[in-house]
Design an enzyme around this catalytic site. Structure first.
Site, PDB file in Angstrom:
ATOM      1  N   SER A 185      27.234  32.559  47.306  1.00 12.34           N
ATOM      2  CA  SER A 185      27.210  31.575  46.233  1.00 12.34           C
ATOM      3  C   SER A 185      28.605  31.355  45.682  1.00 12.34           C
ATOM      4  O   SER A 185      29.442  32.268  45.687  1.00 12.34           O
ATOM      5  CB  SER A 185      26.300  32.106  45.117  1.00 12.34           C
ATOM      6  OG  SER A 185      26.513  31.406  43.917  1.00 12.34           O
ATOM      7  N   LYS A 238      25.668  39.265  44.895  1.00 16.50           N
ATOM      8  CA  LYS A 238      26.128  38.393  46.002  1.00 16.50           C
ATOM      9  C   LYS A 238      27.484  38.856  46.524  1.00 16.50           C
ATOM     10  O   LYS A 238      27.750  38.838  47.727  1.00 16.50           O
ATOM     11  CB  LYS A 238      26.211  36.942  45.517  1.00 16.50           C
ATOM     12  CG  LYS A 238      24.853  36.294  45.348  1.00 16.50           C
ATOM     13  CD  LYS A 238      24.223  35.990  46.698  1.00 16.50           C
ATOM     14  CE  LYS A 238      22.735  36.089  46.703  1.00 16.50           C
ATOM     15  NZ  LYS A 238      22.122  35.934  48.001  1.00 16.50           N
ATOM     16  N   TYR A 282      23.632  38.975  38.911  1.00 14.98           N
ATOM     17  CA  TYR A 282      23.296  38.192  40.104  1.00 14.98           C
ATOM     18  C   TYR A 282      24.543  37.982  40.963  1.00 14.98           C
ATOM     19  O   TYR A 282      24.548  38.227  42.170  1.00 14.98           O
ATOM     20  CB  TYR A 282      22.681  36.837  39.704  1.00 14.98           C
ATOM     21  CG  TYR A 282      22.703  35.835  40.825  1.00 14.98           C
ATOM     22  CD1 TYR A 282      21.847  35.976  41.911  1.00 14.98           C
ATOM     23  CD2 TYR A 282      23.618  34.778  40.835  1.00 14.98           C
ATOM     24  CE1 TYR A 282      21.900  35.079  42.965  1.00 14.98           C
ATOM     25  CE2 TYR A 282      23.672  33.881  41.880  1.00 14.98           C
ATOM     26  CZ  TYR A 282      22.805  34.037  42.937  1.00 14.98           C
ATOM     27  OH  TYR A 282      22.877  33.153  43.982  1.00 14.98           O
ATOM     28  N   ASN A 317      25.988  23.684  44.288  1.00 14.10           N
ATOM     29  CA  ASN A 317      24.731  23.473  43.548  1.00 14.10           C
ATOM     30  C   ASN A 317      23.727  22.686  44.388  1.00 14.10           C
ATOM     31  O   ASN A 317      23.722  21.447  44.348  1.00 14.10           O
ATOM     32  CB  ASN A 317      25.022  22.754  42.229  1.00 14.10           C
ATOM     33  CG  ASN A 317      25.733  23.651  41.229  1.00 14.10           C
ATOM     34  OD1 ASN A 317      26.831  24.151  41.484  1.00 14.10           O
ATOM     35  ND2 ASN A 317      25.111  23.893  40.101  1.00 14.10           N
ATOM     36  N   ASN A 355       8.173  37.476  51.485  1.00 16.75           N
ATOM     37  CA  ASN A 355       7.164  38.282  50.773  1.00 16.75           C
ATOM     38  C   ASN A 355       6.406  37.441  49.740  1.00 16.75           C
ATOM     39  O   ASN A 355       5.555  37.953  49.026  1.00 16.75           O
ATOM     40  CB  ASN A 355       7.805  39.505  50.096  1.00 16.75           C
ATOM     41  CG  ASN A 355       8.749  39.117  48.974  1.00 16.75           C
ATOM     42  OD1 ASN A 355       8.957  37.934  48.713  1.00 16.75           O
ATOM     43  ND2 ASN A 355       9.310  40.110  48.313  1.00 16.75           N
TER      44      ASN A 355
END
Ligand code: UFG
Length: 343
Positions: free
Chosen positions: A126, A154, A150, A180, A34
């Site tokens: 993550s 996840k 956040y 990372n 998007n």
């Protein structure tokens, strides 16, 4: 076997590298984005680098009809789902936006997939799902907990996939827990979007090195924390080259098979920790550019060290990270300074 992959968030930092890796592995790729946090020019760069016609669906994952239509129209076999908001601090300020995009968007995407009968998914998770580590290196069976919105989104995503696969045995899902990701494509043509407000160490480090050149005195890097129980007192992380991360997605596709467990989760990391001060020193050595920095207080919410145990991905997927910290620094710098005369 060549497959058609719908790549949500395919114009983003990780998505653009995954697109190239998948194309190189012989798959067909359809990008769905998007452009909320990415740029249209990235799609042109992917097409140019791959020399392939890569279809683009400009849509939001929350638009279930548009996603279902894209799955049908392109005859998609599997989805690699990367589209998400990802800034920890922003998630604390705007939890609704994070739950809406990351959880609501994923529910909508999965509903569209179920409707069309596409039930194979690679999910971008993550290392944040481990919370404060009880033991290092982190193995996939470490307890899961979130320490910010956040991370919570996840984690909910992983739980949602487990519930879905338990309810319908036709689903095959792999969650990839990224450590990372840094670096850029060796061409220097795609990398981390410089338009993003940087939050992570490598883009801030690159900005500091450039700032000095550009006469920007504000760009001094803050090293958050000098008294962690690490050899030099600064925080350590498992930095991973984005090209290796992209290769991990290709490897994970081969694990979406009927004879594999319906739900699998793998760490994608190198298994090696690098401190902030080590990364600065390596960056300076590799690029020849000075990084102005100052020692600062710990950043709230940070932990001393996060390092993956990548053995499960090696054993089950045949994937290992090949690139070191030098390549990560060199390629990040090359992308940041593309098109500029050498100095
Ligand atoms: N750091 C600094 N100065 C800065 C920015 C970061 O010293 O200006 C330090 C941090 O304290 C930490 C290290 O650099 O020790 C890495 O920090 P990042 O912000 O780059 O990355 P984090 O490990 O904090 O977080 C990243 C992702 C999250 C994800 C998490 C998973 O940004 O989305 O890894 O472990 F949840």
């Amino acid at each position: 076997m060549s497959q058609t992959i719908l790549l949500t968030g395919g114009a983003g930092f990780i998505g653009s590298h995954c697109a190239l890796a998948l194309l190189e592995a012989g798959h067909r790729v359809v990008i769905l984005d998007n452009f909320a946090t990415s740029d249209r020019s990235v799609v042109a760069a992917i097409r140019a680098l791959a020399q392939a016609d890569v279809p683009l669906v400009e849509a939001d994952i929350r638009d279930r009809c548009a996603v279902a239509e894209a799955l049908r129209a392109h005859g998609v076999d599997a989805v690699v789902h990367l589209a998400a908001l990802k800034a920890v601090a922003e998630s604390v300020e705007r939890p609704l936006a994070y739950y809406d995009n990351n959880v609501g968007g994923m529910v909508s995407l999965l509903a569209a997939m179920d409707e069309v009968g596409v039930r194979q998914l690679i999910y971008s998770s993550s290392a944040t799902v481990y919370g404060e580590p009880e033991q290092l290196p982190l193995r996939e069976d470490h307890p899961l907990r979130a320490t910010n919105p956040y991370g919570q989104t996840k984690l909910v995503g992983e739980q949602l996939l487990a519930d879905l696969a338990a309810a319908d045995e036709r689903w095959r899902v792999v969650s990839l827990r990224y450590f990372n990701p840094v670096g850029a494509h060796p061409s220097g043509l795609i990398g981390e979007n410089p338009k993003d407000r940087p939050n992570n160490l490598m883009p801030l480090l690159v900005r500091a090195a450039r700032g000095r050149r550009d006469g920007d005195n504000e760009a001094c890097l803050s090293v958050f924390g000098t008294d962690y129980p690490t050899p030099d007192g600064s925080g350590a992380r498992d930095y991973l080259h984005v090209m290796d991360l992209a290769a991990g997605h290709c490897a994970a596709l081969s694990a979406l098979r009927a004879d594999r467990p319906p739900v699998q989760a793998f760490n994608l990391g190198t298994g090696r920790g690098t401190s902030v001060l080590e990364l600065i020193a390596t960056f300076e050595r590799v690029t020849g550019h000075h990084v102005p920095y100052r020692l600062a207080e710990r950043r709230p919410g940070d932990v001393a060290e996060l390092v993956a145990d990548p053995a499960a991905a090696r054993d089950a997927l045949g994937w290992v990270a090949r690139r070191g910290v030098e390549a990560m620094c060199r390629d990040s710098w090359q992308f940041a300074t593309r098109g500029e005369a050498a100095s």
